[in-house]
Design a protein around this motif. Structure first.
Motif, PDB file in Angstrom:
ATOM      1  N   SER A  89      14.240 118.093  98.913  1.00  0.00           N
ATOM      2  CA  SER A  89      13.142 118.618  98.099  1.00  0.00           C
ATOM      3  C   SER A  89      11.934 117.688  98.175  1.00  0.00           C
ATOM      4  O   SER A  89      10.796 118.133  98.071  1.00  0.00           O
ATOM      5  N   ASP A 154      24.653 110.685  91.382  1.00  0.00           N
ATOM      6  CA  ASP A 154      25.996 110.378  90.894  1.00  0.00           C
ATOM      7  C   ASP A 154      26.862 111.632  90.910  1.00  0.00           C
ATOM      8  O   ASP A 154      26.411 112.720  91.278  1.00  0.00           O
ATOM      9  N   ARG A 156      28.038 113.248  88.510  1.00  0.00           N
ATOM     10  CA  ARG A 156      27.766 114.183  87.402  1.00  0.00           C
ATOM     11  C   ARG A 156      26.702 115.207  87.761  1.00  0.00           C
ATOM     12  O   ARG A 156      26.587 116.238  87.125  1.00  0.00           O
ATOM     13  N   GLY A 157      25.852 114.855  88.760  1.00  0.00           N
ATOM     14  CA  GLY A 157      24.757 115.748  89.128  1.00  0.00           C
ATOM     15  C   GLY A 157      23.392 115.137  88.896  1.00  0.00           C
ATOM     16  O   GLY A 157      22.374 115.781  89.149  1.00  0.00           O
ATOM     17  N   ASN A 158      23.336 113.891  88.429  1.00  0.00           N
ATOM     18  CA  ASN A 158      22.043 113.216  88.282  1.00  0.00           C
ATOM     19  C   ASN A 158      21.548 112.774  89.649  1.00  0.00           C
ATOM     20  O   ASN A 158      22.302 112.166  90.416  1.00  0.00           O
ATOM     21  N   ALA A 159      20.295 113.065  89.956  1.00  0.00           N
ATOM     22  CA  ALA A 159      19.706 112.652  91.233  1.00  0.00           C
ATOM     23  C   ALA A 159      18.390 111.931  90.975  1.00  0.00           C
ATOM     24  O   ALA A 159      17.619 112.336  90.114  1.00  0.00           O
ATOM     25  N   VAL A 160      18.168 110.880  91.739  1.00  0.00           N
ATOM     26  CA  VAL A 160      16.938 110.105  91.624  1.00  0.00           C
ATOM     27  C   VAL A 160      16.373 109.925  93.024  1.00  0.00           C
ATOM     28  O   VAL A 160      17.094 109.522  93.937  1.00  0.00           O
ATOM     29  N   ALA A 161      15.109 110.269  93.207  1.00  0.00           N
ATOM     30  CA  ALA A 161      14.460 110.116  94.515  1.00  0.00           C
ATOM     31  C   ALA A 161      13.446 108.988  94.436  1.00  0.00           C
ATOM     32  O   ALA A 161      12.675 108.918  93.481  1.00  0.00           O
ATOM     33  N   PHE A 162      13.438 108.120  95.427  1.00  0.00           N
ATOM     34  CA  PHE A 162      12.575 106.944  95.440  1.00  0.00           C
ATOM     35  C   PHE A 162      11.572 107.061  96.572  1.00  0.00           C
ATOM     36  O   PHE A 162      11.940 107.383  97.699  1.00  0.00           O
ATOM     37  N   VAL A 177      19.409 101.662  89.183  1.00  0.00           N
ATOM     38  CA  VAL A 177      19.847 103.024  88.864  1.00  0.00           C
ATOM     39  C   VAL A 177      21.343 103.182  89.129  1.00  0.00           C
ATOM     40  O   VAL A 177      22.070 103.774  88.331  1.00  0.00           O
ATOM     41  N   ASP A 180      23.350 101.884  86.280  1.00  0.00           N
ATOM     42  CA  ASP A 180      23.424 102.857  85.181  1.00  0.00           C
ATOM     43  C   ASP A 180      24.378 103.996  85.487  1.00  0.00           C
ATOM     44  O   ASP A 180      24.995 104.563  84.595  1.00  0.00           O
ATOM     45  N   MET A 181      24.442 104.365  86.748  1.00  0.00           N
ATOM     46  CA  MET A 181      25.278 105.508  87.134  1.00  0.00           C
ATOM     47  C   MET A 181      26.766 105.142  87.135  1.00  0.00           C
ATOM     48  O   MET A 181      27.603 105.969  87.475  1.00  0.00           O
TER      49      MET A 181
END
Lengths: 354, 354
Positions: A89, A154, A156-162, A177, A180-181
């Motif tokens: 995305s 992760d 669970r479905g959390n996504a982080v884009a850098f 991050v 935290d995950m």
């Protein structure tokens, strides 16, 4: 083009762990995950780099996490799918292929999981021909490719884009991050075109892994020396045979740093070998003399079985053989040595190729 | 539709800080930033919510950071531009408008900076009609809108986009990243359509801010009571007039929690008022009796000037007047009270509207 089936996986994971030079994750975990993914989704298509079109969108897939956590909290496969979707995305294109960034028991197998889950082909290549502890230590870095845009997800479905200004920021922000995950996550980074992949990655790594693993297994089954079988495929040599007498460990800045001491057996009786590691094995010294060092591959194998011993599994009393294998020639260039040679890790010795 | 010029800003920032109920950032910093942006790029177009088309892509703009850091490390404006561009790449659409999420000396002004930098119109609205300490405490939350997809960026050009399973994960991961970024960053979150904005945000907040700020200034200039001028516009009332005798502060989980004690002066001589805060003022108690509490707005104003005193500037000896103003009616619904009423903050008292 060929298929990776469940039958290929054990040899691949075994060989990958040897190229992982003490790091790259646990091969047992890698094997379990890849088996599960192929059982669920069917075989994975493996393409050689030459079979990939120049304008392909290659999204490498990796697992980030503390090795000790990975042994207790298995990746589910969701992490890799979620992170790949997140990077798509950001770049506004679909991934046409995935590939491994490093050779290693887990990180060679993770892209098999990604390819199976998503139904996309996997490329027989990787970014190092070995494993290395830091995010920027890849041959694509030498060609100007950056880790970012990068995604981390992760289970669970959390996504982080850098989208970072350099690899150091990518490493720093992702490290926070992933903590935290729960200290582990799936990553997509170092997005390449097919052309860049051909020019800047190490070709045929998975095939080499499988050949190494196969040779070790055959030697063991026919009561020959599995360690010599391994070096015959990697083109390396055995440095030392001994028993681990001491392991020192420090967790420094998220890395497992340490030192293993071995007392020699057989032809090495009376001698002592020291191995420094930072996730991966960095330097092997006999007495004061450096026998091998980064960027060449130093692997510790169980003398009996020929299986790789990752740095987190080094322990007192293990009978092991230490082998050194030549790295990809690009690591021996001035730029390659600057990026991941002895001086980068704080050593004063001149690099001598194996 | 109207224009925001440099001349409008001081009144807006002054009024916004009063609606910020002790939080929402420093109005002086907000004013400086907005002035600088308008001087550089020209006036900002301000639209009322009714003037926005239903299919608009509204990307709110905010600043995240520790208030104490903001006073020393001024936002540059780049943060907001970088984070907005990052969210656009995630949602695959361009932002047509920006808006404020909360009223406050800084966070009402930040979207003016964003609008000026990007040349897009600003909408006269916000998500609370006040300021609140936690990410999910917005009226859009009551309508099912989530913070994620959300982007966070620093002044260097690093951008991180979050796609999380809930607001708690968004808050947690963003908090870690912003810490790495130096404790401050620009954010884009709670992306809304024009229709959702009309239904779920508080209308005309900037105009209200300007009216409050204007009334306070006029009263001051004509030697009338600026505190009474403020409550005449907010529709609230003065609770107490006194002198701060004690301020307790604890930084807990990233929040500035604490308690301020006031000894009464004038009509309140002999009485004591206590104000609990968590970034924002939560409850005002006289003796044991709750005079006002969240979700209503409790603002501490300098008695002389009528300027808001943010919680980080509460200090011994200040002569202040405490006012309470009614919140948006949606905060008084059972769902609103559950999200940000007294019980959420750990209080046992029943909410009594101002």
């Amino acid at each position: 083009m060929r298929e990776i089936n469940v039958e290929n996986l054990a040899d691949m994971a075994r060989g990958a762990a040897i190229l992982g030079t003490g790091g790259g994750g646990d091969p047992y975990v890698g094997l379990l995950l890849a088996e599960q993914a192929i059982r669920r989704h069917g075989p994975v298509t493996l393409l050689s780099a030459d079979e990939v079109s120049d304008d392909a969108t290659v999204v490498p897939s990796a697992f980030m996490g503390a090795p000790t956590v990975m042994l207790e909290k298995l990746p589910t496969g969701n992490e890799m799918v979620t992170s790949l979707r997140a990077i798509e995305s950001v770049i506004g294109r679909r991934a046409t292929h995935t590939v491994s960034l490093e050779a290693g028991g887990l990180n060679s197998m993770i892209p098999i999981v990604t390819a199976a889950e998503l139904g996309i082909p996997l490329i027989d290549a990787d970014g190092m021909g070995r494993a290395y502890p830091e995010l920027q230590m890849l041959i694509p870095t030498l060609g100007g490719i950056t880790a970012s845009p990068m995604a981390l997800a992760d289970e669970r479905g959390n996504a982080v884009a850098f989208n970072t200004i350099d690899n150091a920021w990518a490493e720093r922000l992702a490290r926070s991050v992933v903590t935290d995950m729960g200290c582990s996550g799936g990553m997509s980074l170092y997005v390449l075109t097919g052309r860049q992949l051909k020019d800047l990655m190490v070709h045929d790594t998975l095939t080499l892994c499988e050949e190494i693993g196969h040779a070790v297994r055959l030697a063991r089954e026919s009561h020959e020396d599995p360690v010599l079988a391994a070096v015959s495929v990697t083109g390396g040599r055995q440095l030392f045979q001994g028993k681990i007498t001491d392991v020192e460990r420090n967790t420094v800045g998220g890395f497992a740093r340490g030192l293993a001491r071995l007392d020699g057996v057989g032809g090495d009786v009376g001698a002592t070998l020291e191995i420094d590691f930072q996730n991966e094995n960095l330097v092997a010294r006999r007495g004061g003399e450096v026998l091998a060092s980064v960027p060449d591959l130093i692997s510790v194998l169980d003398t009996e079985s020929g299986e790789a011993v990752t740095t987190e599994k080094l322990r007192y009393g293990l009978r092991v053989s230490v082998i050194a294998s030549p790295c990809d020639p690009r690591w021996r260039s001035p730029e390659g040595l600057e990026l991941a040679g002895p001086a980068y890790f704080g050593y004063a010795h001149e690099y001598q190729p194996v």
